[in-house]
Design an enzyme around this catalytic site. Structure first.
Site, short mmCIF file in Angstrom:
data_model
loop_
_atom_site.label_atom_id
_atom_site.label_comp_id
_atom_site.label_asym_id
_atom_site.label_seq_id
_atom_site.Cartn_x
_atom_site.Cartn_y
_atom_site.Cartn_z
N VAL A 111 3.46 -10.50 8.95
CA VAL A 111 4.24 -10.15 10.12
C VAL A 111 4.32 -8.63 10.22
CG1 VAL A 111 6.48 -10.32 11.22
CG2 VAL A 111 5.55 -12.27 9.99
N LYS A 134 8.69 3.74 15.86
CA LYS A 134 7.26 4.03 16.04
C LYS A 134 6.43 2.76 15.99
CE LYS A 134 6.01 4.32 11.32
NZ LYS A 134 5.47 4.97 10.15
N SER A 179 -3.53 0.48 12.01
CA SER A 179 -2.12 0.10 11.97
C SER A 179 -1.99 -1.39 12.23
CB SER A 179 -1.35 0.89 13.03
OG SER A 179 -0.24 0.15 13.49
N SER A 206 0.82 -1.21 0.00
CA SER A 206 0.00 0.00 0.00
C SER A 206 0.86 1.27 0.00
CB SER A 206 -0.97 0.00 1.17
OG SER A 206 -0.32 -0.20 2.38
N TRP A 207 1.96 1.25 0.73
CA TRP A 207 2.79 2.46 0.79
C TRP A 207 3.50 2.67 -0.55
CZ3 TRP A 207 2.82 6.98 2.16
CH2 TRP A 207 3.93 7.72 2.57
#
Lengths: 333, 333
Positions: free
Chosen positions: A282, A194, A257, A14-15
């Protein structure tokens, strides 16, 4: 850097898909490497990625899609890598093209597990790419909101400010605002860390902690992140800038997320293995936790990292999440 | 301070009720002033507040409830004020008891609109309470989660560390962790400013901005808050501590925050007046916005406060939220 530089994206998640969309707003043509033959054929036939951000329609004329990593690496001047960190090592092993004179950009959200190196360091050490040719793209930016063209901000870090600005310009549009930074190492670590904090937020939620605790967790997380990064690369940086704090928040507060979701399952009592099987993937933060732990082990004077330690103990030492978080809660303030 | 000190709470909203609950975990008796005769009678008869956190049951034997502010002020050694800032001035006008030797604690989330003073300053200037007798309770802490006994953290600020610790001990329990601080002014400003940022978050949401933007907004908000507070009271403080950043996050991300809700209605096109009527109350941040604006007007060299300015322009200058946020988005990074 000339305006005619060719850009390419490596990866089809997706990114990666979101970054191709951003580039298509500005570039005549964008190179796109993907491993899957099916994804390539679907894209060419249907004008959208079958598995990720499938609402985004591409003009196929504008894309140079290939399943051959060397073809795309050869084609482009600026190579943007957006492969999950778990697969980056094996993907890069296919690379035979000399990339030392190209600009190499990491949009990978973690450390190369096989080497324990940041992707920038990996490119430098193994592929001899000079540091001034290495850049990083940092959020805060959910790919899903790029698909919706919701206003988002990116930070592009590179030692060479001109290169950073060129990449920033290539990504900017009505809905993407960019800024540049010279903190390549710091932003790469922030992007990696993060995800660990998002797992922690998920575990807390799964255990039944509420919003008050979550905000204390995030407030401690940004202080811990600052200590961690400072130890690895001391320079003047404002940890509250969007690339650090903003990115932490968008991930730590997002219900979508994957890292937070993974943590949530752990908090609810799933084992690591069953949570991973249930998610059929994962979470990046799983590897990042181990890498961060190992990095701190190597520090002569260890950084206090209560949250990462707790997540490590739960994921890798089989410790009980409930007990581990009771101990953690005593250390937060 | 002796352990026998008597505590009292002034106010009967949700935050006041939560603080009474916390005190009841430790104190033999807690004084409780409330304006409403109905609330008092309901409490005594039904053992819970009829309007706020009504799931919390009190042992009435443990409470000294009165509608007479002077009776309770006279009774207690530590007076905790938890009245909405809009009503604090008129409530305090009833006070005839000398409170100069008592400890006065503000849990008011704003500035006294009539004087533009923080509550601590108000007590000092008007009621001659010495600064070492003035304390502040800061979150991050939704009252609703205290009712559920979900783990929460408070910061108690006072120039006199012993007093801060005494109050902290009186509030601590299995589900409330406390720390102390000497930044009375800074925490009071933080408590006030966060509500403005929560309105901004609400407006953004109402206008259709997404999570990526929200995280950039919060990242800019904490930097703006740091600048604002530094200008008013320069001292060494870590703005990422829970009392500042944590409190900002719990408010700015909460869907239940009245300030965020108010902002959301403004973003969706309600006028200020109709949003206030619809909510049948005034959000604290509405007054805080004007106060913060006035404070900055008085600064010789103004602080850059893009977010507060945008909220001020929308709430008090009749500016169009959509246009104002397009301008604001250009200034964020």
């Amino acid at each position: 850097m000339s305006n005619e530089l060719k850009y390419a994206v490596f990866g089809s998640g997706s990114w990666a898909t979101a970054i191709v969309k951003m580039l298509c707003e500005n570039q005549t043509e964008v190179g796109w490497y993907m491993r899957s033959v099916y994804t390539k054929e679907h894209l060419i036939k249907e004008q959208h990625n079958p598995s990720y951000l499938s609402s985004v329609e591409f003009n196929i004329e504008q894309l140079k899609i290939s399943n051959d990593i060397n073809e795309i690496a050869n084609y482009a001047d600026v190579l943007i890598f957006v492969v999950p960190s778990a697969f980056i090592y094996s993907e890069l092993e296919k690379l035979t093209v000399d990339i030392t004179n190209k600009t190499v950009v990491s949009a990978v959200k973690g450390i190369v597990p096989e080497t324990g190196l940041l992707l920038g360091e990996h490119f430098h050490d193994i592929y001899k790419v000079p540091f001034q040719n290495i850049a990083v793209i940092a959020g805060p930016c959910h790919a899903e909101e790029v698909a919706l063209e919701r206003l988002s901000y990116l930070t592009i870090s590179c030692d060479d400010a001109k290169k950073a600005q060129h990449i920033a310009n290539a990504l900017s549009s009505d809905y993407i605002k960019t800024k540049i930074s010279d903190d390549v190492i710091g932003t790469e670590y922030a992007v990696m860390l993060k995800n660990i904090y998002a797992i922690a937020a998920g575990i807390a939620h799964g255990l039944g902690y509420g919003d008050n605790f979550q905000s204390v967790l995030m407030s401690n997380a940004i202080r811990e992140m600052k200590r961690f990064i400072k130890k690895k690369h001391k320079m003047k940086r404002n940890i509250n800038n969007s690339a650090y704090l903003g990115d932490l928040l968008v991930t730590g507060y997002s219900l979508f997320s994957r890292n937070r979701m993974f943590g949530n399952m752990i908090g609810k009592g799933y084992t690591v293995k069953s949570a991973q099987m249930e998610m059929s993937m994962v979470a990046e933060g799983y590897y990042a936790t181990k890498s961060a732990h190992l990095i701190n082990q190597k520090n002569k004077k260890k950084t206090k990292m209560y949250i990462i330690d707790a997540v490590y103990n739960i994921l890798y030492e089989g410790k009980d999440p409930k007990k581990e978080f009771i101990k953690l809660a005593e250390k937060l303030d």
